[in-house]
Design a protein around this motif. Structure first.
Motif, PDB file in Angstrom:
ATOM      1  N   ARG E 149       0.746  -1.228   0.140  1.00  0.00           N
ATOM      2  CA  ARG E 149       0.108   0.272   0.089  1.00  0.00           C
ATOM      3  C   ARG E 149       0.872   1.339   0.025  1.00  0.00           C
ATOM      4  O   ARG E 149       0.595   2.292  -0.556  1.00  0.00           O
ATOM      5  CB  ARG E 149      -0.969  -0.067   1.317  1.00  0.00           C
ATOM      6  N   GLY E 150       1.981   1.170   0.720  1.00  0.00           N
ATOM      7  CA  GLY E 150       2.968   2.267   0.706  1.00  0.00           C
ATOM      8  C   GLY E 150       3.495   2.681  -0.605  1.00  0.00           C
ATOM      9  O   GLY E 150       3.961   3.801  -0.739  1.00  0.00           O
ATOM     10  N   HIS E 151       3.510   1.547  -1.487  1.00  0.00           N
ATOM     11  CA  HIS E 151       3.975   1.972  -2.932  1.00  0.00           C
ATOM     12  C   HIS E 151       2.715   2.401  -3.922  1.00  0.00           C
ATOM     13  O   HIS E 151       2.882   2.270  -5.066  1.00  0.00           O
ATOM     14  CB  HIS E 151       4.714   0.776  -3.427  1.00  0.00           C
ATOM     15  N   GLY E 152       1.530   2.421  -3.157  1.00  0.00           N
ATOM     16  CA  GLY E 152       0.242   2.915  -4.170  1.00  0.00           C
ATOM     17  C   GLY E 152      -0.495   1.884  -4.616  1.00  0.00           C
ATOM     18  O   GLY E 152      -1.404   2.171  -5.288  1.00  0.00           O
ATOM     19  N   LEU E 153      -0.179   0.662  -4.261  1.00  0.00           N
ATOM     20  CA  LEU E 153      -1.245  -0.656  -4.686  1.00  0.00           C
ATOM     21  C   LEU E 153      -2.413  -0.413  -3.719  1.00  0.00           C
ATOM     22  O   LEU E 153      -2.464  -0.304  -2.604  1.00  0.00           O
ATOM     23  CB  LEU E 153      -0.444  -1.590  -4.407  1.00  0.00           C
ATOM     24  N   THR E 154      -3.762  -0.441  -4.551  1.00  0.00           N
ATOM     25  CA  THR E 154      -5.035  -0.619  -3.878  1.00  0.00           C
ATOM     26  C   THR E 154      -5.133  -2.038  -3.327  1.00  0.00           C
ATOM     27  O   THR E 154      -4.112  -3.019  -3.612  1.00  0.00           O
ATOM     28  CB  THR E 154      -5.932  -0.316  -4.742  1.00  0.00           C
ATOM     29  N   ASP E 155      -6.104  -2.461  -2.403  1.00  0.00           N
ATOM     30  CA  ASP E 155      -6.343  -3.647  -2.065  1.00  0.00           C
ATOM     31  C   ASP E 155      -6.620  -4.612  -3.055  1.00  0.00           C
ATOM     32  O   ASP E 155      -6.274  -5.823  -3.117  1.00  0.00           O
ATOM     33  CB  ASP E 155      -7.223  -3.696  -0.915  1.00  0.00           C
ATOM     34  N   ARG E 156      -7.329  -4.079  -4.165  1.00  0.00           N
ATOM     35  CA  ARG E 156      -7.338  -5.070  -5.394  1.00  0.00           C
ATOM     36  C   ARG E 156      -6.167  -5.292  -6.084  1.00  0.00           C
ATOM     37  O   ARG E 156      -5.872  -6.449  -6.478  1.00  0.00           O
ATOM     38  CB  ARG E 156      -8.191  -4.472  -6.243  1.00  0.00           C
ATOM     39  N   ASP E 157      -5.229  -4.435  -6.091  1.00  0.00           N
ATOM     40  CA  ASP E 157      -3.802  -4.846  -6.665  1.00  0.00           C
ATOM     41  C   ASP E 157      -3.043  -5.830  -5.824  1.00  0.00           C
ATOM     42  O   ASP E 157      -2.440  -6.601  -6.546  1.00  0.00           O
ATOM     43  CB  ASP E 157      -2.947  -3.498  -6.841  1.00  0.00           C
ATOM     44  N   ILE E 158      -3.299  -5.504  -4.482  1.00  0.00           N
ATOM     45  CA  ILE E 158      -2.679  -6.595  -3.662  1.00  0.00           C
ATOM     46  C   ILE E 158      -3.200  -7.878  -3.872  1.00  0.00           C
ATOM     47  O   ILE E 158      -2.461  -9.080  -4.061  1.00  0.00           O
ATOM     48  CB  ILE E 158      -2.861  -6.493  -2.308  1.00  0.00           C
ATOM     49  N   TRP E 159      -4.659  -8.053  -4.220  1.00  0.00           N
ATOM     50  CA  TRP E 159      -5.296  -9.291  -4.625  1.00  0.00           C
ATOM     51  C   TRP E 159      -4.352  -9.877  -5.742  1.00  0.00           C
ATOM     52  O   TRP E 159      -4.098 -11.170  -6.020  1.00  0.00           O
ATOM     53  CB  TRP E 159      -6.747  -9.041  -4.857  1.00  0.00           C
ATOM     54  N   ASP E 160      -4.305  -8.974  -6.687  1.00  0.00           N
ATOM     55  CA  ASP E 160      -4.047  -9.484  -7.961  1.00  0.00           C
ATOM     56  C   ASP E 160      -2.517  -9.961  -8.168  1.00  0.00           C
ATOM     57  O   ASP E 160      -1.915 -11.109  -8.587  1.00  0.00           O
ATOM     58  CB  ASP E 160      -4.141  -8.415  -9.188  1.00  0.00           C
ATOM     59  N   VAL E 161      -1.553  -9.252  -7.218  1.00  0.00           N
ATOM     60  CA  VAL E 161      -0.318  -9.424  -7.063  1.00  0.00           C
ATOM     61  C   VAL E 161      -0.412 -11.165  -6.484  1.00  0.00           C
ATOM     62  O   VAL E 161       0.495 -11.984  -6.896  1.00  0.00           O
ATOM     63  CB  VAL E 161       0.620  -8.862  -5.993  1.00  0.00           C
ATOM     64  N   ALA E 162      -1.104 -11.268  -5.351  1.00  0.00           N
ATOM     65  CA  ALA E 162      -1.153 -12.598  -4.615  1.00  0.00           C
ATOM     66  C   ALA E 162      -1.581 -13.605  -5.313  1.00  0.00           C
ATOM     67  O   ALA E 162      -1.352 -14.672  -5.577  1.00  0.00           O
ATOM     68  CB  ALA E 162      -1.798 -12.258  -3.311  1.00  0.00           C
ATOM     69  N   ALA E 163      -2.678 -13.405  -6.316  1.00  0.00           N
ATOM     70  CA  ALA E 163      -3.224 -14.165  -7.152  1.00  0.00           C
ATOM     71  C   ALA E 163      -2.421 -14.832  -8.225  1.00  0.00           C
ATOM     72  O   ALA E 163      -2.278 -15.875  -8.540  1.00  0.00           O
ATOM     73  CB  ALA E 163      -4.495 -13.666  -7.622  1.00  0.00           C
TER      74      ALA E 163
END
Lengths: 191, 191, 191, 191, 191, 191
Positions: E149-163
């Motif tokens: 999040r500190g690098h600007g990722l939204t929670d949806r972006d985090i989901w996508d990285v993880a997925a």
């Protein structure tokens, strides 16, 4: 002690002598308070000197005076046993966490992954220390002790966290080495 | 006990009570026989219940009756401590291997890499078991116990190998957790 | 060179040619200065090109001009060898640390766990870098180099820390691969 | 040597003296034969003693007389570098495997996972030994050397396998420590 | 689909039924757009339900709507596959990184060691998360998500990285389990 | 779907669109058959394409036709999740093992250490393969597949063991990445 028709360990160890009065009384007290004698005690019972030494160290650590609550000591026990995948200790001490916390979910989280629990920072720091000490004991440095002091632990508290974590690194290995089987009673306790 | 001007651990633990007659006598016996009280005992001495429990378990394991010779128990202690990179135990028990074997090289090899030593197959199997139990306790299976039986170990012998290895997995962690310093006397012993 | 009745490695390698004048002179100098030819040199001596290349690289690294003192280079050598549990290098270079520091305890701490030593922050940082480079070379990042610069190391100093640590990652593996045995003389040196 | 406008390492190391005639000639030969001077050589070139020692050891190992073919030595180099995730060595020596084998796929498999390649048992055993020596050098035992002998390797061959694997454990770490960048020419070579 | 005379996996799996119209059309589209059907699809084709499920999940993840560019998703795929040393995925997705970035060097760096690439901090953080999730999933904590999040990722972006990272931890294992071979066409793509 | 007042993951993901008729019906069926909708489904429900792909792959793998019984697939799921210390999957699939086997102890052993269970050799081999594939996927070789064939598994069975183990390596990571919380209902199921 009533005959136990199930094996307790993978080793065939015949009693090397009588338990003696003090340990007989201790076993009777277990039966009375828990309804059974924990199998780890029966496993050590082939030799009363070994059993007595184990009981003395265990009882001092887990039941003796300490600023760590009994629940906290059991939480450390289970978090360490989770790293070491120890079936006996996860079963017996997982039950203890459920019982002492009256929170079955907490017992499960300690056994599966303590990081899943929503712990206060002091408890989180205690478990982080215990798990690092388990996985990479040679990497413990003054900074690790300072982290605990930063959460309000005294040097005596640090000793107690270390002593419980270290004890279960012994106990986990002993249980795995001899394939110790937990009493079935633990499984349904405090679910 | 004469004042020791060097720190023994990183923790500041004041005595919580007198040692008591039995432990005073034990310390005196250490002074007499070794010329010093091992620092691990001084480290536990802040609490006599903890010290007594440690001494009882240690003495039974390392000095009590067993088919494993005292040297073999010390070899297990050092091989385990080498995996865990424990400065205290490698120093104190490395000295014991040198002394009991009258072979300084053997002490060094146990501390550095037990696989460098030209051991008979029974001792090699004992150390292989102790090291696997240290590194991957959850992977111990019946085949590991059978390997020991195949080298003539009885089930009681397997218990003893496991118990010594497990004890030092506790002791190594305790020493690392509190940064325990070995007595300087060990270093020159039996070189 | 006088016959050595003990085996030096597990390999049976016959000399492929004469050592040549330069290396004969070097061996003579070893005998004169140390009282013996280090076994690692005898191990390489089956092939003079290989021996010469090893000697040249070793002498430049460990004895050549550098801001790192000879003691510091030996400390790195031993800390790396401790991670790799290399019996030969821990024995030979452990002795060098004892000798150069006039502090036998320092030698033992480097061999057992460098974190046990009370090092100044610059030396601690050097060894932290060397050990990370040994254990997880692919995780070295600019931040690791910056940490060294933060302790006053120049880029040339970083090169030297890296080069010594890297060299012993080669040497440790060579010694383990052929089961190289250290000269007995090292053991009693500078105790 | 023509100015290279791209950085070669993360360190800023100014030449400490002239290369000298022998190394100048060597660089010229590289330019002539390869079309460029490998960056690893330029990285060492700040100090001609260090460069010469590296070149001598490298050339003996990788190009000198051995029962291992040049391709086999490069295969070992790349399999080791894959474990260590070394960008420089995977690029430079991956190209060498492609070139020497005339089989680009083999180069890729060595860099990604040597177990994917359909190797004859002798080569498979060589790489298994090299990778174990890389990952767990302290666990090499006589049985590992015997496995190689069982595939027809002489003791000299075992030395060579060990020496190449050990050298790249040095080289991989040196490259990672200073963030060495491979020449762009390697990438398209022998695709 | 033209006969492929080379084996695709180590398993002998006969088609359990027809592919069906939808998947036949999908294969035809692959041939048209790529010039070949990726072997992973042929490997799953013995069972159309399994193939369809794989295709649906893959296409949603790698080609569906997301704030992560297709290149970024492929970079995650390759960095994860590098940890797992997956020959199939490194080959196929390494090619995709080369193609999508028009930077062959970037593809190589992702496959060999993503830390060698000069990435912007957001992409570096994404790959650090993906690699930690690969190596030590149980150690992911809120702090790791906060770093993203500190690098600007939204929670949806985090989901996508993880997925994407999680999917390739599946795919890498499937490919290794059955020894899946990549199409030769990938190797020369976008060099 | 009734409001769930407890958080399901650490991410705040708003529904990107309606679930659609097919998934609504699937959720209704879950409520009817299980009494609740598993949280993993609610976690994916922010995006119906992702949810549908997950459901399709999951249902084919865990409920579709296979020579592996549903219990065996769940045993693999739990043994893999134990390695990865996944709180969500250990809770949900541990319950499934208890339920399908009517043997609560078996569920606990799978979650804690599958080696503690007294499995027949075929099941033991399946779990050994699944755990190796989880811990060291790049080390799987033909010998590992042959071991399964030696216990009577067909190539299709090997595919299924691999596919279930691989799927949970994805699912475990997804759950850890987003801190997925299991439904409380699982805990008391089939104790």
């Amino acid at each position: 002690m009533a005959a136990d028709c199930n094996r307790i360990t993978a080793l065939d160890l015949q009693p090397e002598g009588p338990l003696g009065e003090r340990l007989e009384a201790y076993f009777a007290k277990c039966e009375e308070k828990l309804g059974f004698v924990p199998n780890v005690l029966k496993a050590y019972a082939f030799n009363s000197a070994k059993l007595q030494a184990f009981v003395d160290m265990y009882n001092d650590l887990m039941l003796g005076p300490s600023n760590l609550s009994k629940l906290e000591r059991e939480m450390i026990a289970v978090a360490v046993s989770s790293v070491n995948h120890c079936y006996y200790c996860l079963t017996a001490h997982g039950a203890a966490v459920r019982q002492l916390s009256d929170d079955p979910e907490l017992g499960e989280m300690m056994a599966m992954n303590y990081r899943a629990a929503d712990l206060d920072p002091r408890r989180k720091a205690m478990l982080d220390f215990a798990v690092k000490l388990t996985e990479r004991p040679h990497e413990i440095e003054e900074a690790d002790r300072q982290a605990l002091r930063g959460h309000g632990l005294t040097d005596r508290d640090i000793w107690d966290v270390a002593a419980v974590a270290s004890f279960f690194n012994m106990s986990n290995r002993m249980a795995s080495a001899v394939d110790m089987r937990p009493n079935r009673e633990y499984r349904s306790l405090a679910r």
